[in-house]
Design an enzyme around this catalytic site. Sequence first.
Site, PDB file in Angstrom:
ATOM      1  N   GLU A  85      23.168  19.411 -14.699  1.00  0.00           N
ATOM      2  CA  GLU A  85      24.259  18.330 -14.383  1.00  0.00           C
ATOM      3  C   GLU A  85      23.862  16.922 -15.176  1.00  0.00           C
ATOM      4  OE1 GLU A  85      24.145  17.591 -10.190  1.00  0.00           O
ATOM      5  OE2 GLU A  85      25.075  19.644  -9.850  1.00  0.00           O
ATOM      6  N   ARG A 137      20.560  14.617 -12.955  1.00  0.00           N
ATOM      7  CA  ARG A 137      21.726  14.056 -13.549  1.00  0.00           C
ATOM      8  C   ARG A 137      21.609  13.030 -14.719  1.00  0.00           C
ATOM      9  NH1 ARG A 137      22.495  14.031  -8.199  1.00  0.00           N
ATOM     10  NH2 ARG A 137      23.667  15.589  -7.381  1.00  0.00           N
ATOM     11  N   THR A 181      17.882  13.661  -7.447  1.00  0.00           N
ATOM     12  CA  THR A 181      18.410  13.979  -8.072  1.00  0.00           C
ATOM     13  C   THR A 181      19.109  13.441  -9.206  1.00  0.00           C
ATOM     14  OG1 THR A 181      20.094  14.275  -6.506  1.00  0.00           O
ATOM     15  CG2 THR A 181      18.723  16.166  -6.675  1.00  0.00           C
ATOM     16  N   GLY A 197      18.611  13.533  -0.318  1.00  0.00           N
ATOM     17  CA  GLY A 197      18.031  14.167   1.116  1.00  0.00           C
ATOM     18  C   GLY A 197      19.036  13.878   2.278  1.00  0.00           C
ATOM     19  N   ASN A 280      25.923   9.574   2.463  1.00  0.00           N
ATOM     20  CA  ASN A 280      26.377   9.965   3.822  1.00  0.00           C
ATOM     21  C   ASN A 280      25.416   9.693   4.853  1.00  0.00           C
ATOM     22  OD1 ASN A 280      25.653  12.632   2.279  1.00  0.00           O
ATOM     23  ND2 ASN A 280      24.802  12.799   4.237  1.00  0.00           N
ATOM     24  N   ASP A 325      30.570  13.678   5.853  1.00  0.00           N
ATOM     25  CA  ASP A 325      29.705  14.053   4.546  1.00  0.00           C
ATOM     26  C   ASP A 325      30.372  13.665   3.440  1.00  0.00           C
ATOM     27  OD1 ASP A 325      27.720  14.767   3.070  1.00  0.00           O
ATOM     28  OD2 ASP A 325      28.366  16.938   2.944  1.00  0.00           O
ATOM     29  N   ASN A 411      33.873  13.649  -6.512  1.00  0.00           N
ATOM     30  CA  ASN A 411      32.338  13.646  -6.114  1.00  0.00           C
ATOM     31  C   ASN A 411      31.380  13.072  -7.240  1.00  0.00           C
ATOM     32  OD1 ASN A 411      29.512  14.743  -5.294  1.00  0.00           O
ATOM     33  ND2 ASN A 411      30.774  16.113  -4.017  1.00  0.00           N
ATOM     34  N   TRP A 412      30.331  13.633  -7.565  1.00  0.00           N
ATOM     35  CA  TRP A 412      29.336  12.567  -8.569  1.00  0.00           C
ATOM     36  C   TRP A 412      29.657  12.780 -10.142  1.00  0.00           C
ATOM     37  CZ3 TRP A 412      27.369  15.420 -12.699  1.00  0.00           C
ATOM     38  CH2 TRP A 412      27.292  16.646 -12.748  1.00  0.00           C
ATOM     39  N   CYS A 626      20.322  27.522   6.310  1.00  0.00           N
ATOM     40  CA  CYS A 626      20.384  28.213   5.009  1.00  0.00           C
ATOM     41  C   CYS A 626      21.787  27.603   4.325  1.00  0.00           C
ATOM     42  CB  CYS A 626      20.508  29.674   5.229  1.00  0.00           C
ATOM     43  SG  CYS A 626      19.208  30.458   6.124  1.00  0.00           S
TER      44      CYS A 626
END
Length: 697
Positions: A85, A137, A181, A197, A280, A325, A411-412, A626
């Site tokens: 990314e 990123r 990240t 996180g 979030n 979220d 999003n990002w 998961c």
Amino acid sequence: MTPLRHRPAAWLGALAALASLASLTFASTAAASDPLAAPEAGEWPSDGRDYSAQRYSPLTQIDASNVSKLGLAWYDDLDTYRGVEATPIYSDGVLYNILPFNVTIAYDAKTGERLWTYDPQVPREMARYACCEPVSRGLAMSGNKVIIATLDGRLIALDKTSGKPIWTTQTFGKEFPYSITGAPRVFGDKVVVGQSGGDFGVRGFVAAYDIETGAKKWKFFLTPGNPANGPDGEASDGVMSWVRETWFGNKYWELGGGANPWDSIAYDPELNLVYVGTGNSTPHARFYRSENKGDNLFVCSIVALKADTGEYAWHYQMNPGEEWDWTCTASIISADLQIDGKPRKVLMQAPKNGFFYVLDRKTGEFISAAAHVIQNWNAGFDDKGRPIVNEAVRYGFDPKLVMPGPGGAHNWFPMAYSPRTGLAYFPSYQSGFVYALQPDWKPQPMRSNSGWGGFSGPVLQQRMKLMEEANKIEKAWLTAWDPVKQQAAWQVELPRHGNGGVFVTASDLVFEGTTKQTFAAFDARTGKTLWEFPTQSAPVAGGITYMLDGEQYVAVNAGWGGGAAQIEQSSGTELPRAKARLLVFKLGGTKQLPPLAATAAVPPPPPLRASEAQIQAGAQLFAQTCAVCHGQNAIGGVKDLRHMTADTHSKFNQIVLEGLYLDKGMASFADLLKKEDVEAIHNYLIARANEDWGRSE
């Protein structure tokens, strides 16, 4: 020979060229001595290119007349199927790139020769705490240093020539399941970094460090801590008394509250303000987090801090009491706009919630906002710009359809802005999601903590029926947005969610990776597709352009994965793809990619022998533990567990409880799961594999 009467124009052109050369020389000298100077035209030294973070390049050699002649100059196989990314950076003939687990590589930007590689040896079990793969990123640079931020929280300054560490600073401890990240940002003599996180339960903060030594300069917490512990002794202490008033209950601090700044952090050198986009809340459900009350500052906000001290300046909260979220960590871009006939210094952001926002970057004053996708959460804004939340999207134990979904309308994936066209460019995604509370939910540190339910029993049937409605509206575009008129100028429809980051040039070209597994150039004024190159993997990262020895290059990472892939794969549409590559283009490039290898057939699942009760128990455990990596309803994710081989099934307990695949980023879950829990999860996965076996996806 040119007639004498025509020479003044020629002389004027020559003088202009000399003046331009002088200005570039001055800029180069200034950039070397002044850490706040703008980069040279051919450089791209930070993820947003300069402090405006517009991802706008003044280069014009490649334009609409010749972009069709772009070809591959060189490429590098990155030997991973993980998501890549990162936006690469470029300076002085060298291209710098960063891969999953923060492996960092420097290249000769003309030939692609690897100059050095640095592996910080991030513990592979850290992948467990990275919600959407162990990605990075981007990276940053200052003077002779390349700065990286590692998944396990280290900030490392590398010598840009040798790749050897100069200093290392640990930015967080083990009190929460933090990870990093996002890209670090260099603002003058400081490097500023956040952390990830929020899906696992963290207390968000942002911190600044000395660029020469790595020493901490300041730290600002973005949610309140346990009041019994007293002040934190940090820059945020001055606001925590009134921030705490927006939270309710006596246990909200157990999981930290969230608001972690996991990606975009911006800066205005004139105002000397740092702008922090926050994430979030955690747990997601406000019912469990804050007694269904309160704004819960500073979740899903932009918070402005004084760069020298980290003290609070202002904030604007996009989603008071956020519980879907949604994050406000998307690109934060500075620009000067004419609004209502007056010049305004603004910030622009298109966060997950489906709106495009324009704020005054000095005061945080709300200027305007408008939706760019279908949404049902917002009933308008009051006279101070506070959003009016439609209470119908406040879910309970009965499921509610909310638009957009948790993947976000944007999003990002990096956004760009062109001061020439006055338009912002970003990938947009129209979607919905069905939310419900999990009965009797209890916080569980170090694991996914949404408080969401409805993954089994009769509620699941209601959820699936509502999701059919959501699926009908799903669309994806490259959107060009007019931030003054607050409306789309044009849109190009693209096939699936996960289209990549954007940059724009002064020749009015917009570049973006697409889920058609192409890298493409569009006319910045009309959206017309001008060039497209098959990449054998969807480039989700932001690209860059640079100038070297008189030639303009374009570079992008093509590495399908991360959160985009998990959301897209959860619809059951796997993308056959090559391993990730760094691709670099120039006019007349002639390199070719090797043929794409054939995709292996999906193996048949083992027979289902578990009881319905065991399967239902496994479904709930899977959702809690998961799904964040392996997809809702066990579809897609980092690895689609419906498609396990017989050998993987036989080793399932070893993988989950003993960490057999630690080297692949799959750590042991023995601290969270008992043997009977693992068996229940395994039975659920066998059931899901049998349900979907033979379906066309």
